[in-house]
Design a protein around this motif. Structure first.
Motif, PDB file in Angstrom:
ATOM      1  N   LEU A 249     -12.574 -24.562 -41.083  1.00  0.00           N
ATOM      2  CA  LEU A 249     -11.679 -23.870 -42.007  1.00  0.00           C
ATOM      3  C   LEU A 249     -12.408 -23.447 -43.277  1.00  0.00           C
ATOM      4  O   LEU A 249     -11.803 -23.290 -44.337  1.00  0.00           O
ATOM      5  N   HIS A 250     -13.725 -23.285 -43.167  1.00  0.00           N
ATOM      6  CA  HIS A 250     -14.515 -22.668 -44.234  1.00  0.00           C
ATOM      7  C   HIS A 250     -14.761 -21.214 -43.869  1.00  0.00           C
ATOM      8  O   HIS A 250     -14.816 -20.857 -42.690  1.00  0.00           O
ATOM      9  N   CYS A 251     -14.940 -20.359 -44.885  1.00  0.00           N
ATOM     10  CA  CYS A 251     -15.223 -18.938 -44.682  1.00  0.00           C
ATOM     11  C   CYS A 251     -16.390 -18.531 -45.574  1.00  0.00           C
ATOM     12  O   CYS A 251     -16.581 -19.115 -46.653  1.00  0.00           O
ATOM     13  N   PRO A 252     -17.143 -17.511 -45.192  1.00  0.00           N
ATOM     14  CA  PRO A 252     -18.187 -17.020 -46.086  1.00  0.00           C
ATOM     15  C   PRO A 252     -17.597 -16.335 -47.309  1.00  0.00           C
ATOM     16  O   PRO A 252     -18.212 -16.307 -48.382  1.00  0.00           O
ATOM     17  N   VAL A 253     -16.394 -15.759 -47.151  1.00  0.00           N
ATOM     18  CA  VAL A 253     -15.711 -15.066 -48.230  1.00  0.00           C
ATOM     19  C   VAL A 253     -14.226 -15.386 -48.094  1.00  0.00           C
ATOM     20  O   VAL A 253     -13.719 -15.538 -46.980  1.00  0.00           O
ATOM     21  N   TYR A 254     -13.521 -15.540 -49.227  1.00  0.00           N
ATOM     22  CA  TYR A 254     -12.100 -15.868 -49.171  1.00  0.00           C
ATOM     23  C   TYR A 254     -11.265 -14.675 -49.613  1.00  0.00           C
ATOM     24  O   TYR A 254     -11.327 -14.245 -50.768  1.00  0.00           O
ATOM     25  N   CYS A 255     -10.494 -14.146 -48.647  1.00  0.00           N
ATOM     26  CA  CYS A 255      -9.609 -13.024 -48.928  1.00  0.00           C
ATOM     27  C   CYS A 255      -8.441 -13.513 -49.782  1.00  0.00           C
ATOM     28  O   CYS A 255      -7.892 -14.591 -49.534  1.00  0.00           O
ATOM     29  N   ARG A 256      -8.033 -12.700 -50.735  1.00  0.00           N
ATOM     30  CA  ARG A 256      -6.975 -13.114 -51.659  1.00  0.00           C
ATOM     31  C   ARG A 256      -5.591 -13.079 -51.011  1.00  0.00           C
ATOM     32  O   ARG A 256      -4.615 -13.519 -51.609  1.00  0.00           O
ATOM     33  N   PHE A 257      -5.499 -12.608 -49.786  1.00  0.00           N
ATOM     34  CA  PHE A 257      -4.213 -12.491 -49.085  1.00  0.00           C
ATOM     35  C   PHE A 257      -4.173 -13.372 -47.840  1.00  0.00           C
ATOM     36  O   PHE A 257      -3.279 -13.232 -47.006  1.00  0.00           O
ATOM     37  N   CYS A 258      -5.114 -14.291 -47.698  1.00  0.00           N
ATOM     38  CA  CYS A 258      -5.272 -15.076 -46.475  1.00  0.00           C
ATOM     39  C   CYS A 258      -3.997 -15.845 -46.131  1.00  0.00           C
ATOM     40  O   CYS A 258      -3.424 -16.527 -46.980  1.00  0.00           O
ATOM     41  N   PHE A 259      -3.591 -15.784 -44.855  1.00  0.00           N
ATOM     42  CA  PHE A 259      -2.378 -16.493 -44.445  1.00  0.00           C
ATOM     43  C   PHE A 259      -2.633 -17.992 -44.258  1.00  0.00           C
ATOM     44  O   PHE A 259      -1.681 -18.772 -44.157  1.00  0.00           O
ATOM     45  N   ARG A 260      -3.905 -18.412 -44.212  1.00  0.00           N
ATOM     46  CA  ARG A 260      -4.220 -19.839 -44.151  1.00  0.00           C
ATOM     47  C   ARG A 260      -4.814 -20.329 -45.472  1.00  0.00           C
ATOM     48  O   ARG A 260      -5.547 -21.315 -45.514  1.00  0.00           O
ATOM     49  N   ARG A 261      -4.450 -19.676 -46.566  1.00  0.00           N
ATOM     50  CA  ARG A 261      -5.072 -19.995 -47.855  1.00  0.00           C
ATOM     51  C   ARG A 261      -4.751 -21.393 -48.341  1.00  0.00           C
ATOM     52  O   ARG A 261      -5.467 -21.945 -49.184  1.00  0.00           O
TER      53      ARG A 261
ATOM     54  N   LEU B 158      -3.365  -3.832 -36.312  1.00  0.00           N
ATOM     55  CA  LEU B 158      -3.080  -3.592 -37.720  1.00  0.00           C
ATOM     56  C   LEU B 158      -1.962  -4.569 -38.058  1.00  0.00           C
ATOM     57  O   LEU B 158      -0.827  -4.419 -37.592  1.00  0.00           O
ATOM     58  N   HIS B 159      -2.289  -5.600 -38.828  1.00  0.00           N
ATOM     59  CA  HIS B 159      -1.337  -6.656 -39.133  1.00  0.00           C
ATOM     60  C   HIS B 159      -0.467  -6.285 -40.330  1.00  0.00           C
ATOM     61  O   HIS B 159      -0.993  -5.897 -41.387  1.00  0.00           O
ATOM     62  N   HIS B 160       0.844  -6.427 -40.176  1.00  0.00           N
ATOM     63  CA  HIS B 160       1.706  -6.435 -41.354  1.00  0.00           C
ATOM     64  C   HIS B 160       1.424  -7.744 -42.082  1.00  0.00           C
ATOM     65  O   HIS B 160       1.291  -8.802 -41.456  1.00  0.00           O
ATOM     66  N   LEU B 161       1.325  -7.691 -43.404  1.00  0.00           N
ATOM     67  CA  LEU B 161       0.892  -8.851 -44.182  1.00  0.00           C
ATOM     68  C   LEU B 161       1.823 -10.040 -43.979  1.00  0.00           C
ATOM     69  O   LEU B 161       3.054  -9.924 -44.083  1.00  0.00           O
ATOM     70  N   ASP B 162       1.242 -11.209 -43.699  1.00  0.00           N
ATOM     71  CA  ASP B 162       2.028 -12.430 -43.539  1.00  0.00           C
ATOM     72  C   ASP B 162       2.562 -12.909 -44.890  1.00  0.00           C
ATOM     73  O   ASP B 162       2.002 -12.604 -45.952  1.00  0.00           O
ATOM     74  N   LEU B 163       3.624 -13.709 -44.821  1.00  0.00           N
ATOM     75  CA  LEU B 163       4.320 -14.161 -46.027  1.00  0.00           C
ATOM     76  C   LEU B 163       3.668 -15.405 -46.616  1.00  0.00           C
ATOM     77  O   LEU B 163       4.304 -16.459 -46.786  1.00  0.00           O
ATOM     78  N   ALA B 164       2.378 -15.310 -46.936  1.00  0.00           N
ATOM     79  CA  ALA B 164       1.672 -16.416 -47.580  1.00  0.00           C
ATOM     80  C   ALA B 164       1.968 -16.426 -49.075  1.00  0.00           C
ATOM     81  O   ALA B 164       2.247 -15.393 -49.683  1.00  0.00           O
ATOM     82  N   HIS B 165       1.897 -17.608 -49.664  1.00  0.00           N
ATOM     83  CA  HIS B 165       2.173 -17.741 -51.094  1.00  0.00           C
ATOM     84  C   HIS B 165       1.279 -16.833 -51.942  1.00  0.00           C
ATOM     85  O   HIS B 165       0.072 -16.735 -51.711  1.00  0.00           O
ATOM     86  N   GLY B 166       1.869 -16.168 -52.906  1.00  0.00           N
ATOM     87  CA  GLY B 166       1.108 -15.409 -53.890  1.00  0.00           C
ATOM     88  C   GLY B 166       0.507 -14.122 -53.396  1.00  0.00           C
ATOM     89  O   GLY B 166      -0.475 -13.638 -53.969  1.00  0.00           O
ATOM     90  N   THR B 167       1.098 -13.513 -52.355  1.00  0.00           N
ATOM     91  CA  THR B 167       0.515 -12.298 -51.784  1.00  0.00           C
ATOM     92  C   THR B 167       1.430 -11.081 -51.894  1.00  0.00           C
ATOM     93  O   THR B 167       1.117 -10.023 -51.344  1.00  0.00           O
ATOM     94  N   ASP B 168       2.530 -11.192 -52.620  1.00  0.00           N
ATOM     95  CA  ASP B 168       3.510 -10.108 -52.651  1.00  0.00           C
ATOM     96  C   ASP B 168       2.924  -8.804 -53.199  1.00  0.00           C
ATOM     97  O   ASP B 168       3.328  -7.718 -52.777  1.00  0.00           O
TER      98      ASP B 168
END
Length: 357
Positions: free
Chosen positions: A114-126, A280-290
């Motif tokens: 669960l590590h990434c080289p880069v962390y997307c600000r919209f990640c659904f597993r954030r 093409l993913h519709h954005l998941d409802l992760a916290h802080g991504t609105d």
């Protein structure tokens, strides 16, 4: 003809560090000093990392830079809406053992890291990436593989994370060999941002680790055409020359790729790089991504734009992961309504009744 080995990483690239703090980001000239407090506040809540390969693509003079928007922390991430969830696609409710998500009968997710080289600000597993228990131990991996062996309906194993291509090549090789030996597993699929975010990692040891008798695919996460730098395209060429087919997954993001021109350019660039657009993913409802969210109707209009204007090779499936763990649903536009069918220019035509109607 024996394929040539890929070039070794450039020495200068090997010396550069991933940006992980507000100080790093400011020192790289990617954010002004007044934003440091904001970035630090977000970094206390969610993991931050920007690789040199992606940092080089950011234009600090452009306040609307689509690469910066994806990776530089934004204070709006600290505001969650009532609809947002810590586990937006319901992974936890479908996890029988650690590292496995079994939502569909014929396939499972395997999350060895669960590590990434880069962390997307919209990640659904954030809420999970970058944590203390971010790598499966030997016993946990053995239990996950035993689960796959015991469930003969499993035809495909999707290896995701985090980013599985961050694992050491020896660890990857062990995992691929173990899956290769499970006779009912006929497809192995890796999901990764590494070809775009850390292309020098795609070297001969990793390519050797991914060699498999079982069909093995790599899904490349890419959201903007500029991410397909020459280094990224070269990494993708190394994968395809090693016999590994590539597909893509893209997240629809406000002010990143939600214009007809941006999406068209991205899909064409992917196909030109021998990557077949897949989701093409519709954005998941992760916290802080609105602040990244695009309305579904707007996404459907974008899909209508692609239809007929770009090759069929460039057409992804527009999908939404139903909150609560109910799986993906296609949500693209519908072109048939009763006896009327819509063409790519919006014209409507009668289609004659078929036998049995």
């Amino acid at each position: 003809m024996t394929p040539s080995h890929p070039p070794a990483p450039h020495p200068a690239a090997a010396r550069r560090r991933t940006l992980r703090t507000a100080t790093d980001i400011a020192a790289a000239g990617l954010a002004p000093a007044p934003r440091m407090a904001e970035i630090e506040a977000v970094a206390e809540r969610y993991a931050v990392a920007i690789t040199p390969a992606l940092a080089d693509l950011i234009d600090p003079t452009d306040p609307n830079d689509p690469i910066a928007r994806q990776f530089i922390p934004d204070t709006r991430e600290l505001t969650a809406t009532p609809a947002e969830r810590a586990d937006p696609i319901g992974d936890d409710s479908h996890s029988p053992v650690k590292g496995i998500v079994h939502r569909y009968p014929d396939r499972v997710l395997l999350t060895p890291i669960l590590h990434c080289p880069v962390y997307c600000r919209f990640c659904f597993r954030r809420e999970k990436v970058g944590g203390e228990e971010a790598v499966l131990g030997d016993g946990e991996m053995a239990a996950a593989l035993d689960y796959i062996r015991a469930h003969r309906t499993i035809w495909e194993v999707v290896i995701t994370g985090g980013d599985p291509l961050m694992l050491p090549s020896s660890r990857l090789a062990e995992m691929v060999r173990a899956l290769d030996a499970i006779t009912h597993v006929r497809t192995i699929r890796f999901h990764s941002r590494v070809p775009v975010s850390d292309p020098d990692r795609i070297g001969q040891p990793l390519l050797d680790a991914l060699q498999s008798e079982t069909a093995l695919w790599v899904a490349v996460h890419c959201n903007h055409a500029r991410e397909l730098s020459e280094a990224a395209r070269a990494a993708c060429r190394r994968l395809t020359r090693a016999g590994i087919p590539l597909i893509s997954q893209t997240v629809l993001l406000k002010d990143v790729n939600d214009s007809p021109a941006a999406l068209e350019e991205l899909m064409r660039a992917l196909v030109a790089a021998r990557i077949k657009p897949y989701y093409l993913h519709h954005l998941d409802l992760a916290h802080g991504t609105d602040h990244f969210r695009v309305p579904i109707a707007a996404g459907q209009d974008l899909m209508r734009h692609l239809r007929g204007r770009v090759s069929g090779l460039c057409q992804p499936s527009y999908v939404l992961d139903i909150p609560g763990g109910h799986g993906k649903a296609p949500i693209g536009p519908v072109y048939l309504d009763g006896d009327r069918v819509e063409d790519w220019q919006g014209g409507r035509h009668r289609y004659p009744p078929e036998r049995g109607d």
